[in-house]
Design a protein around this motif. Structure first.
Motif, PDB file in Angstrom:
ATOM      1  N   ASP A 202       0.857  -1.188   0.000  1.00 42.46           N
ATOM      2  CA  ASP A 202       0.000   0.000   0.000  1.00 42.46           C
ATOM      3  C   ASP A 202       0.887   1.230   0.000  1.00 42.46           C
ATOM      4  O   ASP A 202       1.659   1.467   0.933  1.00 42.46           O
ATOM      5  CB  ASP A 202      -0.903  -0.024   1.237  1.00 42.46           C
ATOM      6  N   ILE A 203       0.800   2.007  -1.067  1.00 42.93           N
ATOM      7  CA  ILE A 203       1.638   3.197  -1.170  1.00 42.93           C
ATOM      8  C   ILE A 203       0.914   4.437  -0.661  1.00 42.93           C
ATOM      9  O   ILE A 203       1.497   5.506  -0.522  1.00 42.93           O
ATOM     10  CB  ILE A 203       2.120   3.398  -2.622  1.00 42.93           C
ATOM     11  N   GLU A 204      -0.403   4.308  -0.399  1.00 37.29           N
ATOM     12  CA  GLU A 204      -1.223   5.374   0.166  1.00 37.29           C
ATOM     13  C   GLU A 204      -1.066   6.691  -0.598  1.00 37.29           C
ATOM     14  O   GLU A 204      -0.741   7.736  -0.037  1.00 37.29           O
ATOM     15  CB  GLU A 204      -0.898   5.576   1.651  1.00 37.29           C
ATOM     16  N   LYS A 205      -1.285   6.619  -1.870  1.00 40.21           N
ATOM     17  CA  LYS A 205      -1.220   7.823  -2.708  1.00 40.21           C
ATOM     18  C   LYS A 205      -2.438   7.812  -3.614  1.00 40.21           C
ATOM     19  O   LYS A 205      -2.738   6.806  -4.262  1.00 40.21           O
ATOM     20  CB  LYS A 205       0.070   7.847  -3.524  1.00 40.21           C
ATOM     21  N   THR A 206      -3.138   8.919  -3.665  1.00 37.81           N
ATOM     22  CA  THR A 206      -4.402   8.938  -4.399  1.00 37.81           C
ATOM     23  C   THR A 206      -4.208   9.005  -5.905  1.00 37.81           C
ATOM     24  O   THR A 206      -5.030   8.501  -6.657  1.00 37.81           O
ATOM     25  CB  THR A 206      -5.251  10.132  -3.941  1.00 37.81           C
ATOM     26  N   ILE A 207      -3.117   9.641  -6.360  1.00 40.71           N
ATOM     27  CA  ILE A 207      -2.882   9.763  -7.809  1.00 40.71           C
ATOM     28  C   ILE A 207      -1.633   8.964  -8.153  1.00 40.71           C
ATOM     29  O   ILE A 207      -0.529   9.322  -7.758  1.00 40.71           O
ATOM     30  CB  ILE A 207      -2.702  11.228  -8.230  1.00 40.71           C
ATOM     31  N   ILE A 208      -1.829   7.880  -8.878  1.00 43.32           N
ATOM     32  CA  ILE A 208      -0.711   7.008  -9.247  1.00 43.32           C
ATOM     33  C   ILE A 208      -0.677   6.884 -10.765  1.00 43.32           C
ATOM     34  O   ILE A 208      -1.643   6.450 -11.384  1.00 43.32           O
ATOM     35  CB  ILE A 208      -0.868   5.612  -8.619  1.00 43.32           C
ATOM     36  N   ASP A 209       0.427   7.325 -11.373  1.00 46.61           N
ATOM     37  CA  ASP A 209       0.568   7.139 -12.810  1.00 46.61           C
ATOM     38  C   ASP A 209       0.805   5.671 -13.121  1.00 46.61           C
ATOM     39  O   ASP A 209       0.101   5.061 -13.906  1.00 46.61           O
ATOM     40  CB  ASP A 209       1.735   7.978 -13.348  1.00 46.61           C
ATOM     41  N   LYS A 210       1.814   5.114 -12.497  1.00 41.65           N
ATOM     42  CA  LYS A 210       2.156   3.711 -12.708  1.00 41.65           C
ATOM     43  C   LYS A 210       3.151   3.298 -11.639  1.00 41.65           C
ATOM     44  O   LYS A 210       4.105   4.006 -11.352  1.00 41.65           O
ATOM     45  CB  LYS A 210       2.752   3.490 -14.099  1.00 41.65           C
ATOM     46  N   PHE A 224       9.542 -11.930  -9.806  1.00 42.96           N
ATOM     47  CA  PHE A 224       8.212 -11.357 -10.048  1.00 42.96           C
ATOM     48  C   PHE A 224       8.394  -9.936 -10.546  1.00 42.96           C
ATOM     49  O   PHE A 224       9.223  -9.183 -10.026  1.00 42.96           O
ATOM     50  CB  PHE A 224       7.375 -11.360  -8.757  1.00 42.96           C
ATOM     51  N   HIS A 225       7.603  -9.570 -11.546  1.00 41.64           N
ATOM     52  CA  HIS A 225       7.680  -8.202 -12.087  1.00 41.64           C
ATOM     53  C   HIS A 225       6.323  -7.857 -12.695  1.00 41.64           C
ATOM     54  O   HIS A 225       5.799  -8.594 -13.527  1.00 41.64           O
ATOM     55  CB  HIS A 225       8.772  -8.087 -13.146  1.00 41.64           C
ATOM     56  N   LYS A 226       5.761  -6.722 -12.249  1.00 46.85           N
ATOM     57  CA  LYS A 226       4.455  -6.338 -12.770  1.00 46.85           C
ATOM     58  C   LYS A 226       4.227  -4.849 -12.547  1.00 46.85           C
ATOM     59  O   LYS A 226       4.746  -4.251 -11.604  1.00 46.85           O
ATOM     60  CB  LYS A 226       3.344  -7.143 -12.067  1.00 46.85           C
ATOM     61  N   TYR A 227       3.446  -4.245 -13.454  1.00 45.73           N
ATOM     62  CA  TYR A 227       3.043  -2.848 -13.326  1.00 45.73           C
ATOM     63  C   TYR A 227       1.626  -2.778 -12.743  1.00 45.73           C
ATOM     64  O   TYR A 227       0.752  -3.570 -13.110  1.00 45.73           O
ATOM     65  CB  TYR A 227       3.072  -2.149 -14.678  1.00 45.73           C
ATOM     66  N   PHE A 228       1.417  -1.806 -11.836  1.00 49.16           N
ATOM     67  CA  PHE A 228       0.102  -1.596 -11.244  1.00 49.16           C
ATOM     68  C   PHE A 228      -0.292  -0.139 -11.448  1.00 49.16           C
ATOM     69  O   PHE A 228       0.559   0.750 -11.474  1.00 49.16           O
ATOM     70  CB  PHE A 228       0.120  -1.894  -9.744  1.00 49.16           C
ATOM     71  N   ASN A 229      -1.591   0.111 -11.558  1.00 51.44           N
ATOM     72  CA  ASN A 229      -2.099   1.471 -11.724  1.00 51.44           C
ATOM     73  C   ASN A 229      -3.007   1.850 -10.568  1.00 51.44           C
ATOM     74  O   ASN A 229      -4.056   2.472 -10.743  1.00 51.44           O
ATOM     75  CB  ASN A 229      -2.854   1.600 -13.045  1.00 51.44           C
ATOM     76  N   ASP A 230      -2.591   1.472  -9.385  1.00 49.86           N
ATOM     77  CA  ASP A 230      -3.379   1.766  -8.198  1.00 49.86           C
ATOM     78  C   ASP A 230      -2.408   1.975  -7.042  1.00 49.86           C
ATOM     79  O   ASP A 230      -1.219   1.692  -7.153  1.00 49.86           O
ATOM     80  CB  ASP A 230      -4.341   0.615  -7.907  1.00 49.86           C
ATOM     81  N   GLU A 248      11.114  -4.343  -4.629  1.00 48.43           N
ATOM     82  CA  GLU A 248      11.493  -3.035  -5.170  1.00 48.43           C
ATOM     83  C   GLU A 248      10.243  -2.360  -5.732  1.00 48.43           C
ATOM     84  O   GLU A 248       9.565  -2.913  -6.595  1.00 48.43           O
ATOM     85  CB  GLU A 248      12.552  -3.170  -6.256  1.00 48.43           C
ATOM     86  N   VAL A 249       9.963  -1.174  -5.214  1.00 51.64           N
ATOM     87  CA  VAL A 249       8.806  -0.388  -5.641  1.00 51.64           C
ATOM     88  C   VAL A 249       9.321   0.816  -6.423  1.00 51.64           C
ATOM     89  O   VAL A 249      10.083   1.621  -5.882  1.00 51.64           O
ATOM     90  CB  VAL A 249       7.971   0.075  -4.432  1.00 51.64           C
ATOM     91  N   LYS A 250       8.915   0.922  -7.682  1.00 53.22           N
ATOM     92  CA  LYS A 250       9.370   2.030  -8.528  1.00 53.22           C
ATOM     93  C   LYS A 250       8.173   2.849  -9.009  1.00 53.22           C
ATOM     94  O   LYS A 250       7.147   2.290  -9.393  1.00 53.22           O
ATOM     95  CB  LYS A 250      10.127   1.509  -9.751  1.00 53.22           C
ATOM     96  N   THR A 251       8.354   4.153  -8.987  1.00 55.82           N
ATOM     97  CA  THR A 251       7.396   5.068  -9.613  1.00 55.82           C
ATOM     98  C   THR A 251       8.181   6.043 -10.470  1.00 55.82           C
ATOM     99  O   THR A 251       9.409   5.954 -10.568  1.00 55.82           O
ATOM    100  CB  THR A 251       6.591   5.850  -8.545  1.00 55.82           C
ATOM    101  N   SER A 252       7.494   6.985 -11.058  1.00 52.54           N
ATOM    102  CA  SER A 252       8.173   7.964 -11.909  1.00 52.54           C
ATOM    103  C   SER A 252       9.079   8.879 -11.106  1.00 52.54           C
ATOM    104  O   SER A 252       9.949   9.562 -11.660  1.00 52.54           O
ATOM    105  CB  SER A 252       7.139   8.794 -12.674  1.00 52.54           C
TER     106      SER A 252
END
Length: 263
Positions: A202-210, A224-230, A248-252
């Motif tokens: 849970d990243i607890e962020k309301t606006i997530i690009d990817k 394991f490797h996957k993109y989420f949009n939530d 590993e959690v990556k965002t922009s």
């Protein structure tokens, strides 16, 4: 023929005792890897004369390391040739020394790197890490896993002709990468940990690009490797072997690594 002395990895001193029986006598040694010998060298004291038993020697070189050599003494005069009994000696292995310079500090976002240790004989160096939650060894490179301090140990086990080297250690300090947006990950939660079958992130962020999620084992392999949009997502972990992993959690805006224990 007397026992060889000063035996090294590539040389030795051959020894014998000869009585010339009052006749000028040429003294030589035969030596080689079999009782066929193949190589002859003249003793330093040759020729001999007189009636006493006289020690004779010859230093030989260009030998193979860790090899067993046969040798014997020969004495030749007007009466003919006599030879001593066959004896053997085994040369030593070469010694090697590892040179391993101090390691620079790293960040978790840095790429894999070669620690740079070398052997004085040019043999390939291997490495271990004392804390695989900080760094592991992948393809003989240091793979950074998380923040902390570990000891990187350089070693070389030797071979048929070279002795194992004394291992050399260097400390490696890894800090969290400056590319991490700490504010973004301030509320990042991963539970339960340890986990048996279902992991929640849970990243607890309301606006997530990817959001890009990877699970990495301690060998550095991505399992394991996957993109989420939530901002909240779940991963089924019941198919993975029990052990310690890196999430590993990556965002922009950067990335964050977390330690995970799968039961």
């Amino acid at each position: 023929t007397d026992a060889a002395t000063d035996v090294l990895s590539n040389g030795a001193t051959l020894n014998a005792t000869v009585n010339a029986n009052n006749s000028e006598t040429t003294v030589t040694f035969e030596y080689g890897l079999t009782t066929a010998y193949g190589t002859t060298i003249t003793a330093d004291e040759s020729p001999l004369s007189g009636l006493s038993a006289t020690p004779v020697t010859a230093a030989i070189s260009a030998l193979n390391p860790n090899a067993t050599y046969h040798f014997r003494v020969l004495a030749t005069n007007s009466e003919g040739t006599s030879n001593g009994e066959d004896l053997t000696f085994t040369t030593l292995k070469y010694d090697q020394v590892i040179t391993f310079a101090e390691l620079p500090d790293k960040e978790t976002t840095d790429i894999d790197f070669d620690p740079g240790a070398t052997s004085s004989l040019g043999l390939e160096i291997s490495y271990t890490s004392s804390d695989e939650l900080v760094a592991t060894i992948v393809n003989n490179m240091v793979h950074l896993v998380g923040a902390g301090t570990t000891t990187i140990i350089a070693y070389q086990t030797g071979n048929d002709t070279v002795n194992a080297a004394t291992p050399v250690e260097q400390s490696l300090t890894v800090t969290e990468g400056t590319g991490v947006n700490e504010a973004q990950f301030a509320n990042l939660r991963m539970y339960p940990n340890p986990v048996k079958d279902l992991l929640t992130i849970d990243i607890e962020k309301t606006i997530i690009d990817k959001v890009e999620i990877s699970i990495i084992d301690l060998k550095g392999e991505v399992i394991f490797h996957k993109y989420f949009n939530d901002s909240k997502f779940q991963i089924n972990t019941d198919t993975y072997n029990p052990g310690i992993y890196i999430i590993e959690v990556k965002t922009s805006n950067g990335s964050k690594k977390l330690k995970l224990l799968i039961e």
